[in-house]
Design a protein around this motif. Structure first.
Motif, PDB file in Angstrom:
ATOM      1  N   GLN A 113     -58.994  11.743   6.580  1.00 49.78           N
ATOM      2  CA  GLN A 113     -58.165  10.904   7.653  1.00 49.78           C
ATOM      3  C   GLN A 113     -57.516  11.928   8.517  1.00 49.78           C
ATOM      4  O   GLN A 113     -56.723  12.657   8.080  1.00 49.78           O
ATOM      5  CB  GLN A 113     -57.399   9.881   7.218  1.00 49.78           C
ATOM      6  CG  GLN A 113     -57.055   9.137   8.307  1.00 49.78           C
ATOM      7  CD  GLN A 113     -56.358   7.777   7.736  1.00 49.78           C
ATOM      8  OE1 GLN A 113     -56.408   7.322   6.781  1.00 49.78           O
ATOM      9  NE2 GLN A 113     -55.616   7.046   8.906  1.00 49.78           N
ATOM     10  N   GLY A 114     -57.925  12.455   9.845  1.00 45.85           N
ATOM     11  CA  GLY A 114     -57.268  13.272  10.694  1.00 45.85           C
ATOM     12  C   GLY A 114     -57.020  12.678  11.994  1.00 45.85           C
ATOM     13  O   GLY A 114     -56.859  11.424  12.098  1.00 45.85           O
ATOM     14  N   ASN A 115     -56.728  13.439  13.119  1.00 45.11           N
ATOM     15  CA  ASN A 115     -56.479  13.047  14.341  1.00 45.11           C
ATOM     16  C   ASN A 115     -57.596  12.181  14.986  1.00 45.11           C
ATOM     17  O   ASN A 115     -58.713  12.156  14.473  1.00 45.11           O
ATOM     18  CB  ASN A 115     -55.826  14.296  15.154  1.00 45.11           C
ATOM     19  CG  ASN A 115     -57.039  15.507  15.315  1.00 45.11           C
ATOM     20  OD1 ASN A 115     -58.084  15.180  15.107  1.00 45.11           O
ATOM     21  ND2 ASN A 115     -56.696  16.679  15.420  1.00 45.11           N
ATOM     22  N   ALA A 116     -57.254  12.077  16.348  1.00 41.78           N
ATOM     23  CA  ALA A 116     -58.431  11.249  17.132  1.00 41.78           C
ATOM     24  C   ALA A 116     -59.799  12.151  17.302  1.00 41.78           C
ATOM     25  O   ALA A 116     -60.803  11.342  17.281  1.00 41.78           O
ATOM     26  CB  ALA A 116     -57.935  10.872  18.494  1.00 41.78           C
ATOM     27  N   GLU A 117     -59.585  13.377  17.312  1.00 43.26           N
ATOM     28  CA  GLU A 117     -60.786  14.225  17.228  1.00 43.26           C
ATOM     29  C   GLU A 117     -61.706  14.111  16.075  1.00 43.26           C
ATOM     30  O   GLU A 117     -62.757  14.223  16.066  1.00 43.26           O
ATOM     31  CB  GLU A 117     -60.150  15.461  17.811  1.00 43.26           C
ATOM     32  CG  GLU A 117     -61.544  16.738  18.206  1.00 43.26           C
ATOM     33  CD  GLU A 117     -61.084  17.893  18.730  1.00 43.26           C
ATOM     34  OE1 GLU A 117     -61.681  18.714  18.113  1.00 43.26           O
ATOM     35  OE2 GLU A 117     -60.024  18.044  19.322  1.00 43.26           O
ATOM     36  N   VAL A 118     -60.865  14.203  15.128  1.00 41.82           N
ATOM     37  CA  VAL A 118     -61.571  14.472  13.634  1.00 41.82           C
ATOM     38  C   VAL A 118     -61.953  13.019  13.088  1.00 41.82           C
ATOM     39  O   VAL A 118     -62.971  12.801  12.470  1.00 41.82           O
ATOM     40  CB  VAL A 118     -60.750  15.040  12.577  1.00 41.82           C
ATOM     41  CG1 VAL A 118     -61.505  15.027  11.390  1.00 41.82           C
ATOM     42  CG2 VAL A 118     -60.377  16.622  13.219  1.00 41.82           C
ATOM     43  N   GLY A 119     -61.119  12.250  13.209  1.00 45.92           N
ATOM     44  CA  GLY A 119     -61.354  10.767  12.912  1.00 45.92           C
ATOM     45  C   GLY A 119     -61.187  10.540  11.380  1.00 45.92           C
ATOM     46  O   GLY A 119     -60.478  11.353  10.605  1.00 45.92           O
ATOM     47  N   PHE A 133     -68.830   8.040   9.174  1.00 48.55           N
ATOM     48  CA  PHE A 133     -67.687   8.114  10.029  1.00 48.55           C
ATOM     49  C   PHE A 133     -67.229   6.599  10.046  1.00 48.55           C
ATOM     50  O   PHE A 133     -67.963   5.778  10.507  1.00 48.55           O
ATOM     51  CB  PHE A 133     -67.987   8.727  11.379  1.00 48.55           C
ATOM     52  CG  PHE A 133     -68.176  10.174  11.334  1.00 48.55           C
ATOM     53  CD1 PHE A 133     -67.041  10.960  11.476  1.00 48.55           C
ATOM     54  CD2 PHE A 133     -69.443  10.587  11.429  1.00 48.55           C
ATOM     55  CE1 PHE A 133     -67.469  12.313  11.314  1.00 48.55           C
ATOM     56  CE2 PHE A 133     -69.517  11.920  11.336  1.00 48.55           C
ATOM     57  CZ  PHE A 133     -68.601  12.787  11.249  1.00 48.55           C
ATOM     58  N   PHE A 134     -65.912   6.466   9.958  1.00 54.66           N
ATOM     59  CA  PHE A 134     -65.363   5.211  10.186  1.00 54.66           C
ATOM     60  C   PHE A 134     -64.323   4.930  11.462  1.00 54.66           C
ATOM     61  O   PHE A 134     -64.350   3.959  12.066  1.00 54.66           O
ATOM     62  CB  PHE A 134     -64.232   4.792   8.903  1.00 54.66           C
ATOM     63  CG  PHE A 134     -65.126   4.847   7.707  1.00 54.66           C
ATOM     64  CD1 PHE A 134     -66.167   4.022   7.326  1.00 54.66           C
ATOM     65  CD2 PHE A 134     -64.799   5.901   6.814  1.00 54.66           C
ATOM     66  CE1 PHE A 134     -66.917   4.371   6.057  1.00 54.66           C
ATOM     67  CE2 PHE A 134     -65.291   5.876   5.386  1.00 54.66           C
ATOM     68  CZ  PHE A 134     -66.443   5.132   5.049  1.00 54.66           C
ATOM     69  N   GLU A 135     -63.705   6.022  11.772  1.00 58.17           N
ATOM     70  CA  GLU A 135     -63.160   6.062  13.100  1.00 58.17           C
ATOM     71  C   GLU A 135     -63.347   7.625  13.687  1.00 58.17           C
ATOM     72  O   GLU A 135     -63.513   8.411  12.834  1.00 58.17           O
ATOM     73  CB  GLU A 135     -61.289   6.246  12.774  1.00 58.17           C
ATOM     74  CG  GLU A 135     -61.149   4.747  12.239  1.00 58.17           C
ATOM     75  CD  GLU A 135     -59.798   4.683  11.705  1.00 58.17           C
ATOM     76  OE1 GLU A 135     -58.917   5.765  12.098  1.00 58.17           O
ATOM     77  OE2 GLU A 135     -59.246   3.791  11.231  1.00 58.17           O
ATOM     78  N   PRO A 136     -63.235   7.550  15.059  1.00 62.04           N
ATOM     79  CA  PRO A 136     -63.162   6.720  15.942  1.00 62.04           C
ATOM     80  C   PRO A 136     -64.137   5.610  16.506  1.00 62.04           C
ATOM     81  O   PRO A 136     -64.048   4.620  16.955  1.00 62.04           O
ATOM     82  CB  PRO A 136     -62.767   7.634  17.203  1.00 62.04           C
ATOM     83  CG  PRO A 136     -63.650   8.805  17.053  1.00 62.04           C
ATOM     84  CD  PRO A 136     -63.567   8.958  15.768  1.00 62.04           C
ATOM     85  N   PHE A 137     -65.380   5.866  15.855  1.00 65.39           N
ATOM     86  CA  PHE A 137     -66.494   4.929  15.910  1.00 65.39           C
ATOM     87  C   PHE A 137     -67.197   5.324  14.426  1.00 65.39           C
ATOM     88  O   PHE A 137     -67.140   6.255  13.756  1.00 65.39           O
ATOM     89  CB  PHE A 137     -67.273   5.242  17.036  1.00 65.39           C
ATOM     90  CG  PHE A 137     -67.997   6.812  17.054  1.00 65.39           C
ATOM     91  CD1 PHE A 137     -69.098   6.999  16.542  1.00 65.39           C
ATOM     92  CD2 PHE A 137     -67.186   7.600  17.970  1.00 65.39           C
ATOM     93  CE1 PHE A 137     -69.559   8.171  16.547  1.00 65.39           C
ATOM     94  CE2 PHE A 137     -67.768   8.974  17.766  1.00 65.39           C
ATOM     95  CZ  PHE A 137     -68.768   9.236  17.173  1.00 65.39           C
ATOM     96  N   ALA A 138     -67.797   3.954  14.209  1.00 69.98           N
ATOM     97  CA  ALA A 138     -68.451   3.961  13.096  1.00 69.98           C
ATOM     98  C   ALA A 138     -70.081   4.699  13.032  1.00 69.98           C
ATOM     99  O   ALA A 138     -70.672   4.008  14.063  1.00 69.98           O
ATOM    100  CB  ALA A 138     -68.662   2.590  12.456  1.00 69.98           C
ATOM    101  N   SER A 139     -70.523   5.593  12.162  1.00 69.09           N
ATOM    102  CA  SER A 139     -71.950   6.016  12.112  1.00 69.09           C
ATOM    103  C   SER A 139     -72.122   6.487  10.808  1.00 69.09           C
ATOM    104  O   SER A 139     -71.234   6.589  10.206  1.00 69.09           O
ATOM    105  CB  SER A 139     -72.116   7.059  13.307  1.00 69.09           C
ATOM    106  OG  SER A 139     -71.472   8.234  13.001  1.00 69.09           O
ATOM    107  N   VAL A 140     -73.433   6.572  10.423  1.00 69.64           N
ATOM    108  CA  VAL A 140     -73.820   7.102   9.106  1.00 69.64           C
ATOM    109  C   VAL A 140     -75.014   7.982   9.648  1.00 69.64           C
ATOM    110  O   VAL A 140     -75.868   7.726  10.290  1.00 69.64           O
ATOM    111  CB  VAL A 140     -74.469   6.105   8.254  1.00 69.64           C
ATOM    112  CG1 VAL A 140     -74.928   6.704   6.998  1.00 69.64           C
ATOM    113  CG2 VAL A 140     -73.365   4.909   8.097  1.00 69.64           C
ATOM    114  N   ALA A 141     -74.928   9.317   8.959  1.00 69.93           N
ATOM    115  CA  ALA A 141     -76.107  10.402   8.956  1.00 69.93           C
ATOM    116  C   ALA A 141     -76.215  10.778   7.552  1.00 69.93           C
ATOM    117  O   ALA A 141     -75.419  11.042   6.679  1.00 69.93           O
ATOM    118  CB  ALA A 141     -75.636  11.385  10.109  1.00 69.93           C
TER     119      ALA A 141
END
Length: 114
Positions: A5-11, A32-40
């Motif tokens: 859990q990082g800053n807005a750039e790392v999320g 990724f959960f923040e700043p947007f959700a995605s899975v890779a």
């Protein structure tokens, strides 16, 4: 599993190793959960190249409509590509700093055809 859990750039996100074949590949599910959700699905592929090892770092994921629209305005390869180059460079530096002595790679299975 590695979570951050990082800053807005790392999320905020999580990496889970899903497969590990020594001297061949390491597969990772990247969420990724923040700043947007995605899975890779990402992987490091290892291939002997003379006395060296060639490493390929790949990432695959599905893009929905919103993600596809974003790529019209953002150069994702330009953004992520730099991180891939930096990460592979750091991996190379780490390997070069290791002692020359180490475990020998396992011999590949030999198959014979009749």
């Amino acid at each position: 599993v590695y979570e951050w859990q990082g800053n807005a750039e790392v999320g905020k996100g999580k990496m889970t190793i899903t497969e590990s074949k020594p001297y061949e590949r390491i597969a990772i599910r990247l969420e990724f959960f923040e700043p947007f959700a995605s899975v890779a699905d990402t992987a490091f592929l290892f291939r002997p190249s003379g006395e060296n090892t060639e490493v390929t770092w790949q990432m695959n994921g599905k893009n929905g409509f919103a993600e596809k629209a974003i790529t019209l305005f953002m150069d994702m390869e330009g953004m992520i590509g730099k991180d891939f180059e930096k990460g592979l460079g750091q991996l190379s530096d780490l390997v070069k700093a290791m002692p020359a002595e180490g475990p020998e790679p396992a011999a590949a299975p030999v198959t014979q055809t009749p």
